[in-house]
Design an enzyme around this catalytic site. Structure first.
Site, PDB file in Angstrom:
ATOM      1  N   GLU A  94      99.131  -2.768  68.432  1.00  0.00           N
ATOM      2  CA  GLU A  94      98.564  -1.641  69.161  1.00  0.00           C
ATOM      3  C   GLU A  94      98.019  -0.607  68.187  1.00  0.00           C
ATOM      4  O   GLU A  94      98.539  -0.439  67.092  1.00  0.00           O
ATOM      5  CB  GLU A  94      99.649  -0.964  70.003  1.00  0.00           C
ATOM      6  CG  GLU A  94     100.173  -1.817  71.116  1.00  0.00           C
ATOM      7  CD  GLU A  94     101.318  -1.131  71.846  1.00  0.00           C
ATOM      8  OE1 GLU A  94     101.608  -1.548  72.955  1.00  0.00           O
ATOM      9  OE2 GLU A  94     101.907  -0.193  71.301  1.00  0.00           O
ATOM     10  N   CYS A 108      95.973   6.382  65.218  1.00  0.00           N
ATOM     11  CA  CYS A 108      97.341   5.955  64.890  1.00  0.00           C
ATOM     12  C   CYS A 108      97.315   4.439  64.764  1.00  0.00           C
ATOM     13  O   CYS A 108      96.969   3.744  65.720  1.00  0.00           O
ATOM     14  CB  CYS A 108      98.310   6.397  65.994  1.00  0.00           C
ATOM     15  SG  CYS A 108      99.947   5.663  65.816  1.00  0.00           S
ATOM     16  N   CYS A 115     108.485  -5.571  62.850  1.00  0.00           N
ATOM     17  CA  CYS A 115     109.015  -4.749  61.766  1.00  0.00           C
ATOM     18  C   CYS A 115     110.396  -5.266  61.398  1.00  0.00           C
ATOM     19  O   CYS A 115     111.162  -5.677  62.267  1.00  0.00           O
ATOM     20  CB  CYS A 115     109.115  -3.282  62.209  1.00  0.00           C
ATOM     21  SG  CYS A 115     109.691  -2.184  60.892  1.00  0.00           S
ATOM     22  N   CYS A 119     115.369  -0.365  63.271  1.00  0.00           N
ATOM     23  CA  CYS A 119     115.877   0.899  63.835  1.00  0.00           C
ATOM     24  C   CYS A 119     116.275   0.662  65.300  1.00  0.00           C
ATOM     25  O   CYS A 119     115.494   0.089  66.073  1.00  0.00           O
ATOM     26  CB  CYS A 119     114.820   1.987  63.728  1.00  0.00           C
ATOM     27  SG  CYS A 119     114.241   2.214  62.035  1.00  0.00           S
ATOM     28  N   CYS A 122     114.123   1.657  68.459  1.00  0.00           N
ATOM     29  CA  CYS A 122     112.692   1.359  68.385  1.00  0.00           C
ATOM     30  C   CYS A 122     112.395  -0.016  68.951  1.00  0.00           C
ATOM     31  O   CYS A 122     113.042  -1.001  68.587  1.00  0.00           O
ATOM     32  CB  CYS A 122     112.255   1.425  66.923  1.00  0.00           C
ATOM     33  SG  CYS A 122     110.583   0.834  66.668  1.00  0.00           S
ATOM     34  N   CYS A 338     107.516   6.798  63.146  1.00  0.00           N
ATOM     35  CA  CYS A 338     107.060   5.421  63.165  1.00  0.00           C
ATOM     36  C   CYS A 338     107.869   4.602  64.163  1.00  0.00           C
ATOM     37  O   CYS A 338     109.039   4.846  64.395  1.00  0.00           O
ATOM     38  CB  CYS A 338     107.193   4.804  61.778  1.00  0.00           C
ATOM     39  SG  CYS A 338     108.881   4.691  61.185  1.00  0.00           S
TER      40      CYS A 338
END
Ligand code: SF4
Length: 350
Positions: A94, A108, A115, A119, A122, A338
């Site tokens: 995205e 952005c 990832c 986290c 997230c 992030c």
């Protein structure tokens, strides 16, 4: 077997010039090609009207300009637009165009598919890391967003806060940002680019040593290692002290004040004692703290703090002399750390 087409956006100016030189075509043609691609974001080589047709054909046989497809395009009432891009291998990322009343037009962008940082609040990292984006794919996000702007409007800012940890993909991110900042690229000042990291000391130092004037945002989210280890698992190998040392180094080398992002999770890290710990950690540092009340993600067990808790948290920091900004997210308003941003970038009304 079909010949692989190279991504034109992955070519440096020198590589493109070398490709032309091999064909006895003057170097200045490279500048023209780059203008059409980066300045005009044209659909194809046919539109490069100041190039001879045989050259356009040669280029088209070797290079592709667009490797992504727009799979979804959402707009919200405040002017925010989100693109879901499908990459050549079928993976998706995205990217978002944010507009504000100061006439900022901010892109952005994501740097990875998934990832590895994990986290816990997230959504981006839930399935782990799939792969790094290439420089060309990162640039293509910028160009796709630029094409959403009317007329001759340009992107004014870039925040590298989408999916992924940018500092573990610096080898591909840096060339893309270099092109973004070049006058014959997208012409965006380096001082209007923010790179957001969960806190990878090696990457922060590398960025600092380049003295490239980008803003650095460090996603802290907790002021003690026990809590940060829970929220940001990669902290277990790093520790807050090493993150802050690297952030201090960034300031010393660049003179740029570091932003610390702190997502407030109700009853997890939003209590007065957490604020006081943050004060103890950051006091005396030339830091700006961005407080981001959490935006719930379906399937995750975290909640938005009450506005009174957020206000109390901010007040404790301010009273101690820290610079604080609270980034309230209202519907389609976007401003976050992030990964969190990847979700919060998503306009809810289409
Ligand atoms: S918050 Fe950022 S670093 Fe953490 S998992 Fe999400 S995308 Fe990765």
């Amino acid at each position: 077997m079909a010949r692989a087409v190279l991504h034109l956006l992955d070519q440096t100016p020198e590589q493109l010039a070398a490709w032309l030189a091999e064909r006895q075509i003057p170097r200045y043609r490279a500048k023209q090609v780059r203008h059409w691609v980066l300045g005009e974001a044209v659909d194809g080589f046919d539109q490069m009207t100041d190039l001879a047709k045989p050259l356009r054909n040669q280029l088209a046989e070797t290079f592709g300009i667009w490797t992504t497809q727009v799979k979804a395009h959402k707009e919200s009432a405040d002017g925010t637009e989100k693109l879901l891009l499908e990459l050549a291998d079928g993976h998706r990322v995205e990217c978002v165009l944010l507009r504000d009343d100061k006439e900022h037009r901010t892109a952005c962008i994501s740097t990875q598919v998934g990832c590895a940082m994990g986290c816990v609040f997230c959504a981006s990292g839930l399935a782990g890391l799939v792969r790094n984006l290439t420089s060309g794919e990162i640039l293509e996000e910028l160009l796709r967003l630029k094409r959403l702007l009317p007329g001759r409007q340009r992107l004014s800012h870039i925040v590298v806060m989408g999916m992924g940890e940018p500092l573990v993909n610096l080898d591909r991110l840096l060339p893309a940002l270099e092109t973004a900042t070049r006058p014959d690229g997208l012409g965006i000042s380096a001082r209007r680019i923010t790179v957001s990291t969960v806190g990878i000391p090696k990457g922060i130092r590398r960025l600092a040593d380049l003295d490239c004037q980008y803003h650095l945002a460090v996603s802290l989210h907790a002021a003690n290692d026990a809590l940060r280890n829970r929220l940001v698992p990669t902290n277990r190998k790093i520790g807050i002290a090493a993150v802050l040392e690297a952030a201090d180094y960034y300031f010393q080398k660049t003179g740029r004040r570091v932003m610390f992002e702190y997502v407030l999770l109700a009853a997890v890290n939003d209590q007065p004692e957490h604020a006081r710990q943050l004060v103890a950690l950051l006091k005396g540092r030339p830091a700006l703290v961005n407080l981001i009340p959490y935006n719930p993600v379906v399937g995750l067990r975290y909640h938005t703090p009450r506005s009174t808790a957020t206000a109390r948290f901010a007040e404790i920091l301010e009273r101690a002399g820290l610079s604080v900004a609270v980034r309230y997210r209202k519907g389609n308003r976007i401003d976050a750390a992030c990964g969190q941003l990847r979700r919060s970038c998503v306009p809810e009304r289409s």
